[in-house]
Design an enzyme around this catalytic site. Structure first.
Site, PDB file in Angstrom:
ATOM      1  N   ASP A 171     -27.859  13.110  15.356  1.00  0.00           N
ATOM      2  CA  ASP A 171     -26.847  12.242  15.942  1.00  0.00           C
ATOM      3  C   ASP A 171     -27.246  11.882  17.388  1.00  0.00           C
ATOM      4  OD1 ASP A 171     -23.878  11.266  15.286  1.00  0.00           O
ATOM      5  OD2 ASP A 171     -23.847  12.005  17.345  1.00  0.00           O
ATOM      6  N   TRP A 172     -26.340  12.020  18.358  1.00  0.00           N
ATOM      7  CA  TRP A 172     -26.677  11.710  19.744  1.00  0.00           C
ATOM      8  C   TRP A 172     -27.770  12.621  20.293  1.00  0.00           C
ATOM      9  CZ3 TRP A 172     -26.350   8.311  23.591  1.00  0.00           C
ATOM     10  CH2 TRP A 172     -25.481   7.232  23.444  1.00  0.00           C
ATOM     11  N   ASP A 201     -24.379  11.440   4.018  1.00  0.00           N
ATOM     12  CA  ASP A 201     -23.972  10.865   5.301  1.00  0.00           C
ATOM     13  C   ASP A 201     -23.730   9.362   5.161  1.00  0.00           C
ATOM     14  OD1 ASP A 201     -23.607  10.094   7.920  1.00  0.00           O
ATOM     15  OD2 ASP A 201     -25.543  10.824   8.637  1.00  0.00           O
ATOM     16  N   TRP A 247     -18.084   3.550  11.710  1.00  0.00           N
ATOM     17  CA  TRP A 247     -17.699   4.752  12.464  1.00  0.00           C
ATOM     18  C   TRP A 247     -17.194   4.375  13.854  1.00  0.00           C
ATOM     19  CZ3 TRP A 247     -16.491   9.626  13.385  1.00  0.00           C
ATOM     20  CH2 TRP A 247     -16.813  10.210  14.605  1.00  0.00           C
TER      21      TRP A 247
END
Length: 477
Positions: free
Chosen positions: A298-299, A425, A339
């Protein structure tokens, strides 16, 4: 200082130069103990001019109150000689022995003990009491104090000075424009037993306090740098950390500012791509990390994949999971756009519910642990700021550096890589990850976890074991 006892059990003369040489070997053991986070005390045992055993402090690592350097050395020497009586041996230790260790030395029938620095609090060779001077005991051991006392004291003083500095950092005053989650929110979280570490003196932090986990020996052959994403924190790696540390490796897992146990600016506008990247670069430099396997999701990947090109020599491997490079010249995935729209519509979304929905194997307590850093909406500036912060246009903050990173991974990366994909995901799933794999030189076919979602680390044991096989023995470039 010398305490006279019976003559030595062997005829070899005591030589001050030999004492100094053997004490320096004990100092090496002390420094190794300090690197492992233990009070730096080291010991060696010598017989007939040869070192037969060494020991260093390890009560914290071993959860053992008897694991003093002297005890470790005595046990090793006894095994080496096949006899618990160590007749004719000299033990060198950097700090005056305590009562426990002095008693063990007398039981072992050591001929001689030489120590470095005196211990005014627990020393049992004359500073607090002198067990070696008790004539009622049926064995007398000769004691020599003050061997390289200054050097031995310096090692101890430097260690405790560093500990005091760390304590001051832990008590760093909170900036008026930030919040700090109460420590009690992190008590007894399932699967998260580790002690916190803090840093606040990085230039970019400007007094904010950043939390990180630092587990395993500092001199480990591999360091796993684990970077989390939004809205997670270092708790995300709780299933992977034990696998890496059991292999004798080091794990560093920071909480980004705004997340976990790190301070949380009150304003959404405090967060920026370039700033978070710079904080991470400064943390890596401050901890002097080397032989790094970079672990991102992710980040953690959006930021983390831009780090190695700043200091390629620090990195040797990459474990990349459900993330992307946001370069601004390629469209964001439909899943990510959806998202981001959800986050805009429901900025205070239930984080625990988010984890429960994608990870039915998690307990309620585990899901709730992800909410621990955020007592109320005032603590959630980062979770609101990060979705719109992902670079979308070529001129957005972070886009240019991400394009440079893409070039680095395509043409300059020489380390090993492992990609793990949570196939369920909906945001950064298989198609996004396959596109990223094409941008990483030499990245082999991915490890696909069919039942895992976006937070693939919740299936982390299997990934960590595979990473040890593929990346754990990677030589430094």
């Amino acid at each position: 200082m010398t305490t006279a006892g019976q003559p030595l059990d062997h005829p070899a003369a005591i030589d001050a130069a030999d004492d100094a040489a053997f004490m320096r070997l004990a100092l090496e053991e002390a420094r190794a103990a300090a690197l492992a986070g233990e009070v730096p005390v080291g010991a060696v045992i010598v017989r007939d001019g040869k070192v037969i055993a060494t020991g260093r402090n390890a009560p914290i690592t071993g959860h053992d109150p008897t694991a003093h350097a002297e005890i470790a050395a005595l046990r090793s020497a006894a095994q080496q000689l096949g006899n618990y009586r160590l007749d004719g041996c000299t033990l060198y230790v950097t700090l005056e022995p305590c009562a426990m260790c002095a008693g063990a030395m007398l039981h072992a029938r050591l001929a001689r003990v030489a120590y470095g620095a005196a211990d005014s609090k627990t020393g049992a060779a004359g500073s607090v009491l002198d067990l070696f001077a008790q004539r009622q005991i049926n064995h007398q051991t000769q004691v020599q104090g003050g061997v390289l006392a200054g050097e031995c004291a310096d090692v101890l003083q430097a260690f405790f000075k560093s500990r005091r500095s760390e304590a001051r950092t832990a008590n760093q005053p909170l900036r008026e424009d930030a919040l700090r989650t109460p420590d009690k929110r992190f008590d007894n979280l399932p699967g998260y037993p580790w002690s916190p570490n803090y840093v606040s003196d990085l230039p970019s932090l400007a007094g904010l306090r950043m939390h990180y986990l630092d587990e395993g020996p500092r001199e480990a052959p591999v360091t796993w740098l684990c970077l989390h994403g939004n809205p997670a924190w270092s708790y995300l790696y709780r299933k992977m950390i034990p696998v890496f540390t059991a292999a004798g490796h080091r794990v560093v897992a920071p909480d980004l500012i705004g997340f976990g146990r790190s301070d949380k600016p009150k304003k959404d506008t405090a967060h920026a791509f370039a700033w978070h990247r710079q904080v991470l670069l400064e943390l890596i430099e401050a901890l002097d990390l080397g032989r790094v396997n970079l672990v991102v999701q992710d980040w953690g990947g959006l930021l983390g994949l831009t780090l190695p090109m700043a200091a390629p020599g620090r990195y040797q491997g990459l474990l990349v999971m459900n993330t992307m490079l946001a370069t601004g010249d390629e469209p964001l995935s439909p899943g990510f756009v959806a998202w981001r729209e959800m986050c805009a519509a429901k900025p205070e979304f239930d984080i625990a519910r988010l984890f429960a929905r994608g990870n039915p194997q998690m307990t309620d307590a585990e899901c709730a642990a992800y909410m621990a850093p955020f007592p109320d909406r005032g603590y959630r500036a980062a979770t609101r700021a990060f979705p719109p912060m992902v670079p979308e246009a070529a001129s957005d903050d972070g886009a240019a550096i991400s394009r440079e990173a893409r070039q680095f991974w395509q043409t300059a990366w020489r380390g090993r890589s492992l990609m793990a994909i949570g196939a369920q995901d909906p945001v950064l799933g298989t198609s996004v990850m396959e596109a990223l794999r094409a941008q990483i030189a030499g990245c082999p076919a991915p490890l696909v976890l069919p039942d895992a979602g976006h937070f693939v680390q919740e299936h982390g044991e299997a990934i960590a074991h595979e990473a040890l096989v593929r990346l754990g023995d990677t030589p430094a470039p």
